[in-house]
Design a protein around this motif. Sequence first.
Motif, PDB file in Angstrom:
ATOM      1  N   GLN A  35       0.834  -1.213   0.000  1.00  0.00           N
ATOM      2  CA  GLN A  35       0.000   0.000   0.000  1.00  0.00           C
ATOM      3  C   GLN A  35       0.871   1.267   0.000  1.00  0.00           C
ATOM      4  O   GLN A  35       0.680   2.159  -0.807  1.00  0.00           O
ATOM      5  CB  GLN A  35      -0.904  -0.025   1.243  1.00  0.00           C
ATOM      6  N   GLN A  36       1.813   1.327   0.918  1.00  0.00           N
ATOM      7  CA  GLN A  36       2.563   2.575   1.101  1.00  0.00           C
ATOM      8  C   GLN A  36       3.787   2.678   0.199  1.00  0.00           C
ATOM      9  O   GLN A  36       4.041   3.741  -0.359  1.00  0.00           O
ATOM     10  CB  GLN A  36       2.973   2.735   2.572  1.00  0.00           C
ATOM     11  N   LEU A  37       4.533   1.594   0.050  1.00  0.00           N
ATOM     12  CA  LEU A  37       5.787   1.681  -0.697  1.00  0.00           C
ATOM     13  C   LEU A  37       5.592   1.544  -2.208  1.00  0.00           C
ATOM     14  O   LEU A  37       6.307   2.180  -2.974  1.00  0.00           O
ATOM     15  CB  LEU A  37       6.780   0.631  -0.198  1.00  0.00           C
ATOM     16  N   LEU A  38       4.651   0.727  -2.626  1.00  0.00           N
ATOM     17  CA  LEU A  38       4.449   0.530  -4.062  1.00  0.00           C
ATOM     18  C   LEU A  38       3.365   1.435  -4.642  1.00  0.00           C
ATOM     19  O   LEU A  38       3.543   2.007  -5.714  1.00  0.00           O
ATOM     20  CB  LEU A  38       4.131  -0.940  -4.364  1.00  0.00           C
ATOM     21  N   LEU A  39       2.243   1.551  -3.927  1.00  0.00           N
ATOM     22  CA  LEU A  39       1.151   2.380  -4.441  1.00  0.00           C
ATOM     23  C   LEU A  39       1.279   3.844  -4.016  1.00  0.00           C
ATOM     24  O   LEU A  39       0.605   4.706  -4.578  1.00  0.00           O
ATOM     25  CB  LEU A  39      -0.209   1.837  -3.971  1.00  0.00           C
ATOM     26  N   GLY A  40       2.111   4.113  -3.017  1.00  0.00           N
ATOM     27  CA  GLY A  40       2.299   5.483  -2.547  1.00  0.00           C
ATOM     28  C   GLY A  40       1.145   5.996  -1.693  1.00  0.00           C
ATOM     29  O   GLY A  40       1.058   7.195  -1.438  1.00  0.00           O
ATOM     30  N   LYS A  41       0.249   5.125  -1.236  1.00  0.00           N
ATOM     31  CA  LYS A  41      -0.868   5.524  -0.379  1.00  0.00           C
ATOM     32  C   LYS A  41      -0.483   5.286   1.074  1.00  0.00           C
ATOM     33  O   LYS A  41      -0.061   4.185   1.424  1.00  0.00           O
ATOM     34  CB  LYS A  41      -2.122   4.706  -0.700  1.00  0.00           C
ATOM     35  N   PRO A  42      -0.635   6.271   1.951  1.00  0.00           N
ATOM     36  CA  PRO A  42      -0.292   6.079   3.362  1.00  0.00           C
ATOM     37  C   PRO A  42      -1.072   4.899   3.957  1.00  0.00           C
ATOM     38  O   PRO A  42      -2.256   4.726   3.691  1.00  0.00           O
ATOM     39  CB  PRO A  42      -0.697   7.389   4.026  1.00  0.00           C
ATOM     40  N   PHE A  43      -0.382   4.107   4.749  1.00  0.00           N
ATOM     41  CA  PHE A  43      -0.990   2.933   5.366  1.00  0.00           C
ATOM     42  C   PHE A  43      -1.424   3.269   6.791  1.00  0.00           C
ATOM     43  O   PHE A  43      -0.604   3.560   7.647  1.00  0.00           O
ATOM     44  CB  PHE A  43       0.000   1.759   5.370  1.00  0.00           C
ATOM     45  N   GLY A  44      -2.716   3.256   7.046  1.00  0.00           N
ATOM     46  CA  GLY A  44      -3.258   3.521   8.378  1.00  0.00           C
ATOM     47  C   GLY A  44      -3.613   4.972   8.587  1.00  0.00           C
ATOM     48  O   GLY A  44      -3.367   5.837   7.737  1.00  0.00           O
ATOM     49  N   ASN A  45      -4.203   5.259   9.756  1.00  0.00           N
ATOM     50  CA  ASN A  45      -4.628   6.621  10.115  1.00  0.00           C
ATOM     51  C   ASN A  45      -3.453   7.521  10.473  1.00  0.00           C
ATOM     52  O   ASN A  45      -3.507   8.732  10.299  1.00  0.00           O
ATOM     53  CB  ASN A  45      -5.600   6.581  11.303  1.00  0.00           C
ATOM     54  N   ASN A  46      -2.421   6.934  11.034  1.00  0.00           N
ATOM     55  CA  ASN A  46      -1.231   7.680  11.440  1.00  0.00           C
ATOM     56  C   ASN A  46      -0.030   6.954  10.830  1.00  0.00           C
ATOM     57  O   ASN A  46       0.677   6.236  11.516  1.00  0.00           O
ATOM     58  CB  ASN A  46      -1.151   7.728  12.965  1.00  0.00           C
ATOM     59  N   PRO A  47       0.196   7.110   9.517  1.00  0.00           N
ATOM     60  CA  PRO A  47       1.194   6.292   8.824  1.00  0.00           C
ATOM     61  C   PRO A  47       2.620   6.526   9.318  1.00  0.00           C
ATOM     62  O   PRO A  47       3.009   7.648   9.645  1.00  0.00           O
ATOM     63  CB  PRO A  47       1.052   6.700   7.361  1.00  0.00           C
ATOM     64  N   ALA A  48       3.354   5.439   9.350  1.00  0.00           N
ATOM     65  CA  ALA A  48       4.766   5.484   9.710  1.00  0.00           C
ATOM     66  C   ALA A  48       5.566   5.931   8.493  1.00  0.00           C
ATOM     67  O   ALA A  48       5.095   5.830   7.354  1.00  0.00           O
ATOM     68  CB  ALA A  48       5.217   4.097  10.149  1.00  0.00           C
ATOM     69  N   PRO A  49       6.782   6.402   8.725  1.00  0.00           N
ATOM     70  CA  PRO A  49       7.631   6.763   7.579  1.00  0.00           C
ATOM     71  C   PRO A  49       7.961   5.511   6.746  1.00  0.00           C
ATOM     72  O   PRO A  49       7.902   4.390   7.246  1.00  0.00           O
ATOM     73  CB  PRO A  49       8.889   7.342   8.222  1.00  0.00           C
ATOM     74  N   ASP A  50       8.307   5.738   5.494  1.00  0.00           N
ATOM     75  CA  ASP A  50       8.592   4.624   4.590  1.00  0.00           C
ATOM     76  C   ASP A  50       9.680   3.690   5.130  1.00  0.00           C
ATOM     77  O   ASP A  50       9.578   2.476   4.991  1.00  0.00           O
ATOM     78  CB  ASP A  50       9.004   5.137   3.209  1.00  0.00           C
ATOM     79  N   TRP A  51      10.720   4.251   5.732  1.00  0.00           N
ATOM     80  CA  TRP A  51      11.802   3.408   6.242  1.00  0.00           C
ATOM     81  C   TRP A  51      11.296   2.464   7.331  1.00  0.00           C
ATOM     82  O   TRP A  51      11.749   1.327   7.438  1.00  0.00           O
ATOM     83  CB  TRP A  51      12.987   4.244   6.750  1.00  0.00           C
ATOM     84  N   MET A  52      10.333   2.912   8.131  1.00  0.00           N
ATOM     85  CA  MET A  52       9.792   2.072   9.195  1.00  0.00           C
ATOM     86  C   MET A  52       8.891   0.976   8.608  1.00  0.00           C
ATOM     87  O   MET A  52       8.915  -0.162   9.070  1.00  0.00           O
ATOM     88  CB  MET A  52       9.021   2.913  10.212  1.00  0.00           C
ATOM     89  N   ILE A  53       8.131   1.323   7.582  1.00  0.00           N
ATOM     90  CA  ILE A  53       7.303   0.322   6.900  1.00  0.00           C
ATOM     91  C   ILE A  53       8.204  -0.744   6.280  1.00  0.00           C
ATOM     92  O   ILE A  53       7.926  -1.940   6.367  1.00  0.00           O
ATOM     93  CB  ILE A  53       6.414   0.987   5.815  1.00  0.00           C
TER      94      ILE A  53
END
Length: 170
Positions: A35-53
Amino acid sequence: MNAPVLFREVQKMNQMWVWLIVAIPIIISWYGAYQQLLLGKPFGNNPAPDWMILLYFLIFGILFPIFFYSIKLVTEVRKDGLSVRFYPFHLSFKTFPFETVRNYEVRTYNPLRDYGGWGIRYGPKGKAYTTAGNRGVLFEFADGKKIKKLMIGSQIPEKFAEAVRRGIKR
């Protein structure tokens, strides 16, 4: 040099319900990374930074399943004694010489009630190495003046006990 092997059993954590529980963090990490790294959509209500994902994905999506899949209980009866290794927790076999075995018997037990579940467990009835099922061989070892009990789970406990009997006879 190791003594010849009279009996060997390798068991893995293969209960479906355990894998369903393990699958939860795996699926979440894969979905979140997608969701977050490939589609660029934040994951969750309070998304973590990409490095943490990415870190969460590597730990729970890759390393955790590999680790869990690698868990296995290896039981061997050799001419010199009983050897047990619960990989990856034991780096080498734990060997119990036949001279220390005071008693052993095939038993049906309740993993949850008697030992608190599966794995390397300590319960009201002693220590246990189990991966699945409710059968095994209960050993009593002499440790000085104290008797230690150890349940070793087995899918073929009668063959296991017979190999112990043959080993002790030698």
